[in-house]
Scaffold this active site. Sequence first.
Site, PDB file in Angstrom:
ATOM      1  CB  VAL A 172      -0.685  -0.298   1.599  1.00  0.00           C
ATOM      2  CG1 VAL A 172      -1.662   1.384   1.436  1.00  0.00           C
ATOM      3  CG2 VAL A 172      -1.790  -0.844   1.247  1.00  0.00           C
ATOM      4  CG  ASP A 173       3.753   2.857   3.608  1.00  0.00           C
ATOM      5  OD1 ASP A 173       3.661   4.094   3.221  1.00  0.00           O
ATOM      6  OD2 ASP A 173       3.951   1.807   4.092  1.00  0.00           O
ATOM      7  CG  LEU A 174       6.971   0.474  -1.423  1.00  0.00           C
ATOM      8  CD1 LEU A 174       7.359  -1.017  -1.473  1.00  0.00           C
ATOM      9  CD2 LEU A 174       7.553   0.996  -1.776  1.00  0.00           C
TER      10      LEU A 174
END
Lengths: 411, 411
Positions: A172-174
């Site tokens: 989700v971050d990346l």
Amino acid sequence: MAGALDGIRVVDFSRVFAGPAATQILGDLGADVVKVEAPLTGDEARYLGLTEGTEPRLGVSPSYLALNRNKRSIALDLQSEAGRKVARRLITQCDVAVHNFRPGAMKKWRLDYESVQEANPSLIYGEFFAYGPSGPLSDFGANDLALQAHSGLMSLTGEPGRPPVRVGTAVVDLHGSLALVGAVMAALYSRTQTGRGQRVEASLLLSSAHLLNYFYSEYWIDGTIRKPMGTANHLSVPNQVFPTADGSVVIIAPSDAMWQRCARALDAERLAIPRYKTVRDRQTHRTEVIEAISAVTSLLSSQEVIERLGPVKVNVAKVNNAGEAAEHPQLAESGGVTQFDYAGETVKAVSSPFRLSGTPATIQHAPPELDQHRDEILADYGFAADEVRRLEEAGAFSEGERTGRKVASAG
Amino acid sequence: MAGALDGIRVVDFSRVFAGPAATQILGDLGADVVKVEAPLTGDEARYLGLTEGTEPRLGVSPSYLALNRNKRSIALDLQSEAGRKVARRLITQCDVAVHNFRPGAMKKWRLDYESVQEANPSLIYGEFFAYGPSGPLSDFGANDLALQAHSGLMSLTGEPGRPPVRVGTAVVDLHGSLALVGAVMAALYSRTQTGRGQRVEASLLLSSAHLLNYFYSEYWIDGTIRKPMGTANHLSVPNQVFPTADGSVVIIAPSDAMWQRCARALDAERLAIPRYKTVRDRQTHRTEVIEAISAVTSLLSSQEVIERLGPVKVNVAKVNNAGEAAEHPQLAESGGVTQFDYAGETVKAVSSPFRLSGTPATIQHAPPELDQHRDEILADYGFAADEVRRLEEAGAFSEGERTGRKVASAG
């Protein structure tokens, strides 16, 4: 060759994953990225995942090295008036500013878009949030795992009838980092047409929703809620992991034509039979089909399965661990590996996830040490020597004993 | 308000997930996207995941509706000389062409970058590959699951001591779509500086490697191979799912300060004890800490846990299914939901994963029916009526009985 973003100045206040991953891509494209870090601690990612294997040699974590090349670092204490004064000068003289503070923090410091846009109307102001700047969850803290849980991603991942599991990497971050890159690039392009900058935003929430878009669509259309199926999925059979004599492979043959090629290449007598002929047949006899394929593959090596199925255009791949994947010659051949020197070692890292033939990515800087480039950054942004001295005395660059914040020990 | 990419013409030959997801974002930003599809079948995504709940009402799959708004469709038979002639005209008159054919296919048709760049030097030519255009795996077919397996993503996902599982959504495809958007946008920006276009590429391989960048870095640095840990991770404790009286939540408190706030808010007497004080203490007593937290959370509702931890800035979230996440008011409040009319229904869909304040996304077109816009597209690209007639007679727009290709029945 010049980079696509040569001449673009980025000032990056973001920490940990999504923001730094985004600005690294801008740096790979040729932008000058100034990483603004808190004095003493710096970006917490420096310590997140620091291990006994990496600390003595490199002093920073693998994730810091993976996501912070092509940046220069300056430490600024945004808790001090002098630090905020420097930050404001940087923001009003750059093309792109990025932060991932909680909603309201930049406003409190009068560094929000509304406070700086008049001084820099062509500024692109990129914000990365957890849940967005408003709404019932906007004040909640969150990280990658929190959004894996909130979004439903976790509920779709795991073995049937067993508890859900996390996706093993910070997807989700990346994914959010690439969304922020897209937003900034769109605003940069738009500025070439209009002359004006704008505020853009991405978030863990929007990232996770984009990753689940077709599950949300299906739910909105007819209320369907999918459940985890191990390595299989609901779309077709075979579409999952199969055991081999020395490991495991995935085989995906969704269409009837691909299934026929797959069945003939593996064991025509056993698999290319009328009972398994159509998509519906294979769904109906799912367990039986999977057992029949497994009985064949488990007698072959992974390499043998791949050599039979690859040439007949059936989707097949070996189940690798991360090391096997990193070592596979295809990665370097595809431009997926870059390298730089850090702490006396040559360190390899994953490239930005695309290649540009005319303006290829380059390494201008290894990941910086905290505050490594203070003097040259301040000079580049037009600070005079006596001014720097006054700002230093006023606490712009170091917390000193004022707050006594400790170095974060892990994450 | 104008879109960031107003006036940009995109011709998109890609099918299924990554390419269409990328060009939808360009369309959301205001570009005119022409979706070139095979006659009769069209984009296979139209059928992938078609269910008894969706087929009679909408005739196309949820994933097609999720990823193909803001496009106009034309059917072209690239197997015919006439079809390729039309394709060439579109490519030489647009700003951005995108395809995801296997390496060599566009060259065979003389539609590759080298064959068209002289006629359109400002063209941005975007290619999406499985493993890239060269290298030992370049000829292999692959899809999202194949790269989940190849990359090591699957090896990191699952319960400890049990087999790996797939990530429940097509993360490698969708992450790759944003990578392609980034590459195209960088090239568009660069073109405003140089006047020249270029060839750009993204791939499932580069997408998956970017998702695993810090695992590859760690492996390259000291050979570490991580294993799946269910919902936990190796970085900190607590950092995983905990049971509640009515469901489950994730709690992530990596730093000692956040742990203290977490422990006090949940049960100070039981949790805020010296034995669990530091990051290392909690790693050492991992099982005990997790059991102690679970004993507290399992007596509370998910909402109660969130109400205790949210305000004290501990990362916490409910484990939702996809429907709960899609319905959560935060998603619409954050601009994550869009809608359009299709087949007489109002259909909701997930927005592009960012917001631009000055040039917001808009819906210009619902997802197209196959070949819905042939006439207007050909007119826009300067084809005269008699020319269209001749091309039609030459088989540009329909396979007729020539190849007898069947409609794909599923995927």
